[in-house]
Design an enzyme around this catalytic site. Structure first.
Site, PDB file in Angstrom:
ATOM      1  N   SER A 141       0.609  -1.076   0.403  1.00 36.90           N
ATOM      2  CA  SER A 141       0.105   0.147   0.698  1.00 36.90           C
ATOM      3  C   SER A 141       0.989   0.972  -0.110  1.00 36.90           C
ATOM      4  CB  SER A 141      -0.726  -0.469   1.491  1.00 36.90           C
ATOM      5  OG  SER A 141      -1.832   0.872   0.842  1.00 36.90           O
ATOM      6  N   ASP A 159       4.379  24.436  -1.515  1.00 35.40           N
ATOM      7  CA  ASP A 159       5.823  23.281  -1.584  1.00 35.40           C
ATOM      8  C   ASP A 159       6.167  22.309  -1.191  1.00 35.40           C
ATOM      9  OD1 ASP A 159       5.648  24.286   1.155  1.00 35.40           O
ATOM     10  OD2 ASP A 159       7.483  25.534   1.368  1.00 35.40           O
ATOM     11  N   HIS A 180      -7.636  -5.169  -1.051  1.00 33.39           N
ATOM     12  CA  HIS A 180      -5.807  -4.739  -1.005  1.00 33.39           C
ATOM     13  C   HIS A 180      -5.049  -4.848   0.167  1.00 33.39           C
ATOM     14  CE1 HIS A 180      -3.575  -0.552  -0.964  1.00 33.39           C
ATOM     15  NE2 HIS A 180      -3.979  -1.093   0.121  1.00 33.39           N
TER      16      HIS A 180
END
Length: 477
Positions: free
Chosen positions: A176, A399, A452
């Site tokens: 993951s 940023d 998953h």
């Protein structure tokens, strides 16, 4: 100027027995205690960001913990190293308790390094209490910018050079978010890698912030999983509708949670994060709702949601023990752009399907949500309330440094094998395939046999399959 100091605090060697732990005692061995400036291990880009705009006398220290797992009897054998990167963000590495699953298989042929990613486990854990030591929300945000995949990779490289003989390359297994870190590793430090295995962990690598694209792509699979759940347990449609109506009609629009938060209809929908995305999630979710109501043992007593359910609801998410997940989740998708509560904005576009109160009133199934973090969670979840201001600052932060290098990935020489789960609710199949096309030489195993959580659920099958892809036991085609 405030700086961050980095250290490898402890290294534990753990012998994984071939018989249950209760029959074979384990042991720990102190390996190293090394202290170094963060800039000594970071590349130039990260080093420039290692200072805070505060007093030079203040130093924040980040310690990183790793554990080595080996099979009993092989402690002193010469075996290759395999670094495991845990999913998350914000969750510690697994604690080995028995010889089973993928870890047992991996330990037969490797020294497995279980790294507590910075901010988790024993690596300067960022807990609801430890983060309160920060003097302001801005100070916390300035600190949290060091807890993304780029610096996790830097930590791994620092440990590799200390640990692997002749500072040679090692193998990496990323599950993951750990797979996201693996692709960051391929982008900025491929010289440290011998092989890379990704399980449900191929990230979107577009410029800017891909969080909005991720959530838009995941809405469809979330709806599909809800429909599959209600098809399996149609009796739960009415139960969940009744719970939503009860919460909406309660004073304040919800009922108090044991920790001091509040459970609202939209908060109830968060159960989809765990309940809809893993192989046993449907069953766990159904059994949870079996005990949602207290029994009426006194005639005329007021109907109420049980303490059992409320307590279990809070334990499902781990926001109280791993708040870093909620704080940093959207930032894992950001490169030079802000996320601006992407999940919240995408949900608003689909509110006709996801409005729990409206669905319950109209007699429609209430759809649960998936892997999404919303701003209101920092009001309704007690453990997150102190960090509301920091969360709002983080989602406006623009940023963020780059996490991936497409040029490096296009020219990749490291053998890579990846399990891509067709019905993955967390990592969208189409987005994963787009990124896979950018990683030269990657070998893919696309399957709907697992969801998953395939690495955990599939014993050693998933890891075996990926290793076979790279060692010639699976044909090239």
């Amino acid at each position: 100027m405030q700086t961050i100091s980095f250290s490898v605090k402890l290294f534990h060697r753990y012998s994984l027995p071939t018989t249950p732990l209760k029959q074979t005692p384990h042991f720990y061995k102190f390996y190293s205690s090394i202290r170094s400036k963060l800039s000594a291990m970071n590349d130039d880009r990260s080093s420039e960001n290692s200072d805070h705009s505060q007093s030079r006398s203040e130093v924040h220290k980040i310690s990183v913990f790793a554990r080595e797992a080996v099979v009993v009897g092989k402690e002193n054998q010469d075996m290759p190293y395999l670094l495991y990167l845990q999913g998350g963000p914000g969750f510690e590495s697994p604690r080995p308790t028995e010889a089973s699953g993928w870890l047992s298989k991996a330990c037969e042929e490797h020294r497995v390094i279980l790294l507590d990613q910075r901010g988790t486990g024993l690596s300067t854990p960022l807990t609801t209490s430890s983060m309160l030591q920060m003097k302001s929300a801005q100070e916390l945000v300035d600190y949290l910018k060091f807890f993304r995949a780029d610096n996790i990779v830097n930590d791994a490289e620092f440990i590799r050079k200390l640990l692997v003989p002749n500072a040679g390359p090692w193998k990496v297994l990323g599950q993951s978010f750990g797979g996201f870190c693996g692709v960051t590793y391929l982008s900025f430090a491929p010289e440290g890698l011998k092989e890379v295995y990704l399980t449900g962990g191929i990230p979107p690598i577009g410029d800017g912030c891909t969080a909005e694209a991720v959530y838009k792509a995941c809405i469809g699979p979330i709806i599909t999983q809800n429909e599959k759940y209600y098809k399996r347990y149609p009796q739960d449609i009415k139960i969940i509708q009744d719970v939503v109506n009860h919460l909406q009609e309660s004073e304040g629009g919800g009922v108090p949670l044991p920790s001091g938060g509040i459970l609202t209809p939209r908060g109830l929908q968060l159960l989809g994060l765990t309940g809809l995305g893993s192989s046993t999630g449907f069953e766990r979710l159904h059994y949870l709702f079996e005990r949602v109501w207290d029994p009426v043992i006194v005639p005329g007593a007021k109907k109420q949601i049980s303490y059992y359910f409320l307590n279990a609801f809070e334990k499902w998410h781990s926001f109280d023990t791993n708040p870093l997940y909620a704080l940093m989740h959207e930032s894992i998708y950001c490169q030079g752009a802000a996320s601006r509560w992407a999940a919240h904005r995408v949900r608003a576009e689909h509110e006709n399907k996801l409005d729990a109160v409206k669905a319950a009133k109209e007699g429609r199934p209430v759809f649960l949500t998936g892997e999404m973090v919303f701003p209101w969670m920092f009001d309704e979840i007690h453990a997150l309330r102190p960090f509301k201001e920091a969360a709002n600052l983080l989602v406006e932060k623009k940023d963020w440094p780059p996490l991936y290098n497409k040029t490096k990935l296009n020219d990749n020489k490291v053998p890579v094998a990846a399990a891509v789960y067709y019905e993955d609710m967390f990592v969208n199949f189409n987005l994963a395939m787009e990124t896979a096309a950018e990683i030269a030489g990657i070998r893919l195993w696309v399957t709907n046999e697992y969801m998953h959580s395939g690495l955990r659920d599939g014993a050693s099958h998933v890891l075996d399959h990926l290793m076979w892809l790279l060692n010639g036991r699976k044909p090239l085609f």
